[in-house]
Scaffold this motif. Structure first.
Motif, mmCIF file in Angstrom:
data_model
loop_
_atom_site.group_PDB
_atom_site.id
_atom_site.type_symbol
_atom_site.label_atom_id
_atom_site.label_comp_id
_atom_site.label_asym_id
_atom_site.label_seq_id
_atom_site.Cartn_x
_atom_site.Cartn_y
_atom_site.Cartn_z
ATOM 1 N N GLY A 1 110.451 19.623 77.063
ATOM 2 C CA GLY A 1 110.411 20.033 75.666
ATOM 3 C C GLY A 1 109.537 21.251 75.498
ATOM 4 O O GLY A 1 109.310 22.031 76.440
ATOM 5 N N GLY A 2 109.002 21.424 74.282
ATOM 6 C CA GLY A 2 108.117 22.545 74.034
ATOM 7 C C GLY A 2 106.893 22.502 74.921
ATOM 8 O O GLY A 2 106.375 23.538 75.350
ATOM 9 N N VAL B 1 112.437 15.930 74.701
ATOM 10 C CA VAL B 1 111.463 15.744 73.617
ATOM 11 C C VAL B 1 111.489 16.926 72.656
ATOM 12 O O VAL B 1 110.480 17.254 72.030
ATOM 13 C CB VAL B 1 110.038 15.542 74.188
ATOM 14 C CG1 VAL B 1 109.962 14.268 74.979
ATOM 15 C CG2 VAL B 1 109.620 16.731 75.053
ATOM 16 N N PHE B 2 112.652 17.555 72.505
ATOM 17 C CA PHE B 2 112.770 18.662 71.564
ATOM 18 C C PHE B 2 112.964 18.168 70.128
ATOM 19 O O PHE B 2 112.652 18.894 69.184
ATOM 20 C CB PHE B 2 113.951 19.561 71.943
ATOM 21 C CG PHE B 2 113.652 20.499 73.081
ATOM 22 C CD1 PHE B 2 112.755 21.544 72.928
ATOM 23 C CD2 PHE B 2 114.260 20.330 74.310
ATOM 24 C CE1 PHE B 2 112.478 22.410 73.968
ATOM 25 C CE2 PHE B 2 113.993 21.193 75.360
ATOM 26 C CZ PHE B 2 113.093 22.236 75.186
ATOM 27 N N ARG C 1 112.906 27.262 77.652
ATOM 28 C CA ARG C 1 112.401 26.429 78.731
ATOM 29 C C ARG C 1 113.462 26.311 79.807
ATOM 30 O O ARG C 1 114.639 26.092 79.519
ATOM 31 C CB ARG C 1 112.023 25.040 78.208
ATOM 32 C CG ARG C 1 110.836 25.059 77.258
ATOM 33 C CD ARG C 1 109.573 25.467 77.969
ATOM 34 N NE ARG C 1 108.428 25.482 77.068
ATOM 35 C CZ ARG C 1 107.202 25.836 77.419
ATOM 36 N NH1 ARG C 1 106.976 26.221 78.657
ATOM 37 N NH2 ARG C 1 106.223 25.817 76.544
ATOM 38 N N ASP C 2 113.011 26.426 81.056
ATOM 39 C CA ASP C 2 113.924 26.346 82.192
ATOM 40 C C ASP C 2 113.447 25.250 83.118
ATOM 41 O O ASP C 2 112.250 24.978 83.234
ATOM 42 C CB ASP C 2 113.973 27.687 82.936
ATOM 43 C CG ASP C 2 115.196 27.782 83.834
ATOM 44 O OD1 ASP C 2 115.252 27.006 84.810
ATOM 45 O OD2 ASP C 2 116.072 28.610 83.549
ATOM 46 N N ILE C 3 114.388 24.625 83.806
ATOM 47 C CA ILE C 3 114.051 23.540 84.719
ATOM 48 C C ILE C 3 113.256 24.054 85.915
ATOM 49 O O ILE C 3 112.644 23.267 86.652
ATOM 50 C CB ILE C 3 115.336 22.820 85.180
ATOM 51 C CG1 ILE C 3 115.016 21.402 85.675
ATOM 52 C CG2 ILE C 3 116.063 23.633 86.242
ATOM 53 C CD1 ILE C 3 114.519 20.480 84.603
#
Length: 439
Positions: A293-294, A260-261, A327-329
């Protein structure tokens, strides 16, 4: 046309009529014109000393006096309700407006403002009707759902006028209604087979051997084997008892990773996520969702009709949240991303954070496939030679990203939104499961 309400209380009426709302009248420009003409006639008659201007202004003045003296409605009760609060794209939902008049109102105008994505015929959305006596009245407005989403209806205007339109009263009824419009899921004939399954019964052929229908191998009979598992053809050829081993049908964990970026491709990706989730839930798999996403959100894998509604409601609330933070998983809890789950990533592969998360999942040994939501329809080449060259270089860069995924054993199939999603899923399903093993 309005209808006198004859519904039995409590049946079919989920929303009662609100308490009467006071109507506050204010002058219209017409009243100002009438008063100005009357004053002009009177002043002209005094100035010239003749009665003719006053006589000409008398009907205007009389109309103003009568219009202000006649009784006006003091209050009306207003309520509205939806036939149902959930619908699917291209369906119609009836919006019912109820008016409780304590006295004759005269001409009542109704205006329903609908958000983008919902439409209604103009004659029903903007109505002007006569209410000549007290009572309950009902107006039905058919609302057509063009696009999926979560809609809030909060704009219902009523307006009435006094005699000769000298005074007007307007009221905005504030009673928000929420309508959830679900995407219409695409039909998928074939699904991507997971590499790993769990012990629950399902529709996927497991790699392990056990009770099932899919043939796996032969082995010699040992005490304790069931007689019905004996392969009599193999036994007749060899002269000793042989047993046919089979692969059991098992369920799997499927997690949809939604990128969702980027805004332009989001609506298409949400529609695909809904179709994939619905198809796997029908096959009795546990399905989860990670909105990457964010603003990150996730839903633990589950099964059943309730899980389908929860997933769709989460998809309806999906939006782009601008953020430059990395962002990291790792931010996703382990229960939302089981280690043996099949991860189906829906991404345009434009943001480095999303690409890095998919690679990270692969290096952890998780089975990942990528449906690349093609951004080409949303980003055409700029006219001119320079624009064409830049567009080709950009496509070559995207091809390098796909090659990098292929080296890791991650299937990547480009999905053009103008093409059926089922064709793209068929291409991914054609990849041998062995090629998706960790390298």
């Amino acid at each position: 046309m309005p209808r006198r309400s004859t519904d039995a209380p409590g049946r079919g009426d989920r929303q009662s009529v609100s308490a009467p709302t006071e109507l506050r009248f204010r002058p219209t420009p017409k009243l100002a014109v009438y008063l100005a003409l009357a004053a002009l006639g009177l002043l002209t008659a005094l100035a010239i000393g003749r009665p003719e201007p006053a006589v000409l202004a008398t009907p205007v003045a009389l109309a103003a006096v009568v219009g202000l003296a006649l009784p006006r409605p003091e209050a009306v009760g207003v309520a509205w309700e939806l036939e149902r609060d959930r619908a699917t794209e291209n369906e119609d939902v009836v919006l019912t407006v109820r008016i409780e008049a304590t006295a004759a109102v005269g001409t009542l105008e109704l205006a329903v403002a609908l958000p983008a994505g919902l439409t209604a015929p103009r004659p029903q959305r903007l109505q002007g009707v006569r209410i000549d006596r007290a009572g309950a009245y009902r107006f039905d407005v058919p609302v057509h759902c063009h696009r999926w989403g979560r809609y809030e209806l909060d704009s219902l205007w009523i307006r009435t006028r006094s005699w000769f339109d000298l005074l007007v009263a307007e009221h905005r009824h504030h009673q928000p209604l929420v309508l959830r419009v679900y995407p219409r899921p695409a039909s998928l004939r074939r699904l991507v087979s997971p590499r790993d399954t769990h012990t629950a019964a399902g529709s996927h052929v497991a790699r392990a051997k056990g009770a099932g229908l899919e043939f796996a191998d032969f082995r010699q009979f040992v005490p304790g084997d069931r007689v019905r598992d004996v392969s009599w053809k193999a036994t007749a050829r060899t002269g000793s008892l042989w047993v046919a081993q089979r692969h059991p049908d098992r369920a799997a964990d499927v997690v949809i990773l939604l990128d969702v970026f980027d805004e332009p491709e989001l609506a298409t990706a949400v529609r695909a996520a809904n179709a994939v989730a619905t198809a796997y839930l029908v096959h009795r798999d546990r399905v989860g969702l990670v909105s990457f996403g964010g603003l990150m959100r996730w839903l633990r894998p589950g099964m059943g009709a309730r899980q389908q509604y929860v997933i769709v409601d989460m998809l309806l609330g999906t939006s782009v949240f601008d953020s430059v933070a990395w962002r990291d998983i790792d931010a996703v809890p382990p229960k939302a991303l089981p280690p043996k789950a099949l991860v189906i990533a829906l991404s345009p592969l434009l943001d480095r954070r999303a690409i890095g998360a998919i690679i990270d999942l692969r290096r952890r040994g998780i089975d990942v496939v990528v449906v690349e939501v093609s951004p080409l329809p949303f980003a055409p080449a700029t006219p001119g030679v320079n624009g064409e060259v830049a567009h080709r270089l950009w496509q070559l860069q995207r091809a390098l990203v796909r090659d990098r995924f292929a080296e890791l054993g991650v299937p990547v199939v480009v999905w053009d939104p103008r093409r059926a999603l089922a064709v793209t899923i068929e291409e991914i399903a054609a990849w041998p499961t062995a090629r998706r093993l960790v390298r």
